[in-house]
Write an enzyme that holds these catalytic residues in place. Structure first.
Site, mmCIF file in Angstrom:
data_model
loop_
_atom_site.group_PDB
_atom_site.id
_atom_site.type_symbol
_atom_site.label_atom_id
_atom_site.label_comp_id
_atom_site.label_asym_id
_atom_site.label_seq_id
_atom_site.Cartn_x
_atom_site.Cartn_y
_atom_site.Cartn_z
ATOM 1 C CB CYS A 121 -6.739 2.481 -10.965
ATOM 2 S SG CYS A 121 -7.608 1.879 -12.494
ATOM 3 C CG PHE A 122 -7.887 -3.408 -8.705
ATOM 4 C CD1 PHE A 122 -6.879 -4.091 -8.241
ATOM 5 C CD2 PHE A 122 -8.606 -2.696 -7.737
ATOM 6 C CE1 PHE A 122 -6.850 -4.244 -6.664
ATOM 7 C CE2 PHE A 122 -8.611 -2.896 -6.406
ATOM 8 C CZ PHE A 122 -7.883 -3.757 -5.858
#
Length: 277
Positions: A121-122
């Protein structure tokens, strides 16, 4: 390879900054513009409504930020790994991970071996796996609710402050292009255009988070991860969906629905020896 990883690392830094900026802007708009305009303080009959909307917004924001912090605080790496695999240019994954056996994945961005890795997850800057999936799902739920609630208040603010009627469904669809044209002709201010733009930002983030959350819950119920689905791997676990959900959400899942507290086991002990495929 180098250019792609550089872009991914840049996105890994920009996405959290974007999230915090959007959060601060949303907070300021709520308490600086929306609530004072929709519920004027001098009117005693609206004080109860003001308190209710304030409490609801703070509850949604608190849970969204709380679960965001919990997702980062409890990373999904496996503590029993002693060797980090060297990823070759021919790695089967084209994004950010090198696949291992026994449900392990080496993330090129985190530079850690992740147990039951789902995805990177950025917006949180880390991987989502066995230890933080529950917090990530709740983060998506409350972020979606916060954005959609902000959208409703934003529409109410434009209706009260600028007398814009949303009775026609086409009004919202044409609001952004018309507002952009009016801005360049000097008919509306930059603040008005910014408020309209934020409506579409909230709508986009809210729908994406809601859809992503539904997908993650479905995968959890099936006992499958996003990585496994991408690779076309069948689910080896035959556990019922209730057991799969309990494994992710923990025994105190009801408490976790309303408070960003620890409800899952954080032990990363894994007796299986790591193997590389």
């Amino acid at each position: 390879m180098f250019t792609r990883m550089l872009k991914l690392r840049l996105l890994n830094a920009v996405a959290p900054a974007y999230f915090f900026t959007a959060t601060v802007v949303t907070f300021i708009l709520h308490f600086g513009f929306f609530l004072p305009t929709i519920f004027p303080n001098p009117d005693p009959s609206l004080q109860g409504s003001t308190a209710l909307h304030t409490a609801l917004f703070l509850f949604l924001m608190f849970n969204a930020l709380g679960n965001y912090v919990m997702t980062i605080r409890y990373p999904a790496e496996s503590a029993n790994e002693t060797a980090v695999p060297v990823c070759s240019p021919h790695c089967s994954d084209k994004v950010d991970a090198h696949y291992l056996l026994n449900g392990r994945h080496f993330c090129k961005l985190c530079k850690k071996v992740i147990l039951k890795r789902d995805h990177h997850c950025f917006f949180t800057g880390n991987c989502i796996g066995n230890r933080n999936m529950r917090y990530f799902i709740m983060f998506c739920i409350y972020t979606s609710c916060t954005c959609l609630y902000s959208l409703v208040l934003g529409v109410a603010f434009l209706t009260v402050e600028y007398s814009i009627s949303f009775e026609n469904p086409l009004t919202f669809l044409t609001l952004l292009p018309l507002s952009t044209g009016y801005f360049f002709t000097g008919s509306i201010s930059g603040l008005q255009l910014f408020l309209v733009l934020m409506l579409y930002v909230w709508l986009g983030i809210g729908l994406v988070c809601a859809g992503f959350c539904c997908q993650q819950v479905l995968l959890v119920a099936r006992g499958q991860t996003w990585c496994q689905m991408q690779r076309g791997q069948l689910v080896e676990s035959c556990s019922p969906w209730r057991a799969n959900l309990k494994d992710v959400f923990g025994t105190s899942w009801l408490l976790g629905l309303v408070l960003p507290v620890q409800t899952v086991e954080t032990s990363s002990d894994d007796p299986d020896p790591p193997k590389q495929d």
